[in-house]
Enzyme design. Structure first.
Site, mmCIF file in Angstrom:
data_model
loop_
_atom_site.group_PDB
_atom_site.id
_atom_site.type_symbol
_atom_site.label_atom_id
_atom_site.label_comp_id
_atom_site.label_asym_id
_atom_site.label_seq_id
_atom_site.Cartn_x
_atom_site.Cartn_y
_atom_site.Cartn_z
ATOM 1 N N CYS A 161 16.627 7.587 16.704
ATOM 2 C CA CYS A 161 17.836 8.252 17.293
ATOM 3 C C CYS A 161 17.747 8.635 18.821
ATOM 4 C CB CYS A 161 18.389 9.168 16.438
ATOM 5 S SG CYS A 161 18.639 8.557 14.824
ATOM 6 N N HIS B 194 28.008 8.457 14.947
ATOM 7 C CA HIS B 194 26.586 8.434 15.350
ATOM 8 C C HIS B 194 25.890 7.055 15.475
ATOM 9 C CE1 HIS B 194 22.347 9.163 16.141
ATOM 10 N NE2 HIS B 194 22.038 9.531 14.897
#
Length: 379
Positions: free
Chosen positions: A86, A338
């Site tokens: 991420c 996200h």
């Protein structure tokens, strides 16, 4: 040492998993952003030293290189794809800035892209060509040795338990994120970030995960994902599709080419933490960054921490003593979504458009027990 500045930044609106962008491969998500930069900054594009992009669940190969070629950029421009889970998008920005600081180049495009909708399925290879058992699919990627490799939801639960973040605090933070995001969509702040694109004849220019209004009481109605836990679908982010690009160059060249405002990269840090507590990575990352630059948390006007889960952001906020007036002041991923490898670059894009802020940090908690953070000032 040379100075690296971010002079332009744009992103697509983020699509929901299986939503409007579900048919687009990562390079197709990036194409309109590349074309926008090519049309708006033709003199700069001809000088690009490298394209650096973050990506996590793509179909392999070198998406950065493939995407720039798909967009019609010169064959002579190289590309590299970075996977720090991420943190990939933020890592890509730091990589480009470090290359400029080191004198290895003067003009870079950095950013990230993710299509969770188009992520390939992966199966385990048989030990023998004679095996007759059905193929076994990988449920998810492995981030650490088996006994210290929790799912992201379990990792968020671990952080909530370790740092005493209650269900009520998590729901309260999620509600805040939705409220602030809605407010900053309405006042036009967030629309500055977004390059409208056309998908199947329709204009796509708004984050698809956004909810126009969610009553505060609704958050308490969701059941925990793990029995007896506190993490729910309402206080967790969605999976998303989207892309982000930033134009980064050496400061003197930026002035020569007519750029007179943007972000100045000051420093960046990546750290490791207990892999059972992946969401807490921003705490040592930001702490180390501040210490190295002889700053305190009070010296920073805005701190963007990716909102994968309320639990981890609240834990980081409490551990670092960040005020509400500093943290994610335009909302965050709990509302907007996200797209893994693009999210860190999106945080920097958000900071780019906060024109009245002078000192800023972007930070990501990362699967496998990592955290990264980058410090910027206005130029």
């Amino acid at each position: 040492m040379n100075q690296a500045v971010i002079v332009a930044a744009k992103r697509t609106a983020f699509g929901k998993y299986g939503g409007t962008l579900k048919h687009l491969e990562p390079e197709q998500l990036l194409k309109p952003l590349f074309q926008h930069f090519k049309e708006k900054y033709p003199e700069v594009i001809s000088k690009i030293d490298d394209v650096v992009l973050g990506n996590v669940v793509g179909n392999g190969g070198n998406i950065a290189r493939k995407a720039l070629l798909e967009a019609g950029l010169k064959d002579s421009i190289p590309g590299v794809t970075i996977d720090r889970q991420c943190g990939s998008g933020l890592e890509s920005v730091q990589y480009a800035c470090r290359m400029i600081q080191a004198g290895a180049g003067k003009v870079y495009i950095a950013g990230g892209v993710e299509s969770t909708s188009r992520a390939p399925w992966k199966i385990k290879r048989p030990h023998s060509v004679y095996e007759t058992a059905l193929p076994e699919f990988y449920e998810r990627a492995s981030f650490a040795p088996e006994m210290s490799d929790p799912s992201m939801i379990q990792g968020a639960e671990n952080v909530a338990k370790m740092y005493g973040v209650s269900r009520e605090l998590q729901d309260e933070f999620a509600y805040r994120s939705h409220q602030l995001t809605a407010e900053n969509v309405k006042n036009g702040n967030i629309s500055q970030e977004i390059l409208p694109i056309t998908v199947k004849g329709e204009l796509f220019n708004t984050d698809e995960s956004l909810k126009s209004h969610i009553p505060k009481d609704n958050f308490g109605r969701f059941k925990p994902v793990i029995k007896g836990g506190t993490v729910t679908a309402a206080n967790s982010c969605m999976k998303n599709d989207g892309a982000v690009l930033l134009l980064i160059m050496e400061k003197d060249m930026a002035y020569e080419l007519g750029f007179d405002h943007g972000l100045l990269f000051k420093d960046g840090v990546t750290v490791g933490v207990d892999s059972n507590l992946p969401g807490i990575g921003p705490v040592p990352a930001i702490s180390n960054l501040l210490k190295r630059n002889q700053l305190t948390i009070e010296n920073i006007e805005v701190i963007e921490i990716n909102e994968a889960f309320s639990a981890q952001v609240v834990a980081c906020q409490q551990a670092l003593n960040i005020s509400n007036t500093q943290l994610n002041i335009w909302g965050g991923a709990l509302a907007s979504g996200h797209p893994y490898g693009a999210s860190g670059a999106q945080l920097v894009t958000r900071l780019f458009y906060m024109f009245d802020k002078e000192s800023m940090i972007a930070s990501m908690g990362i699967g496998g027990g990592l955290g990264n953070a980058a410090l910027f000032t206005r130029f």
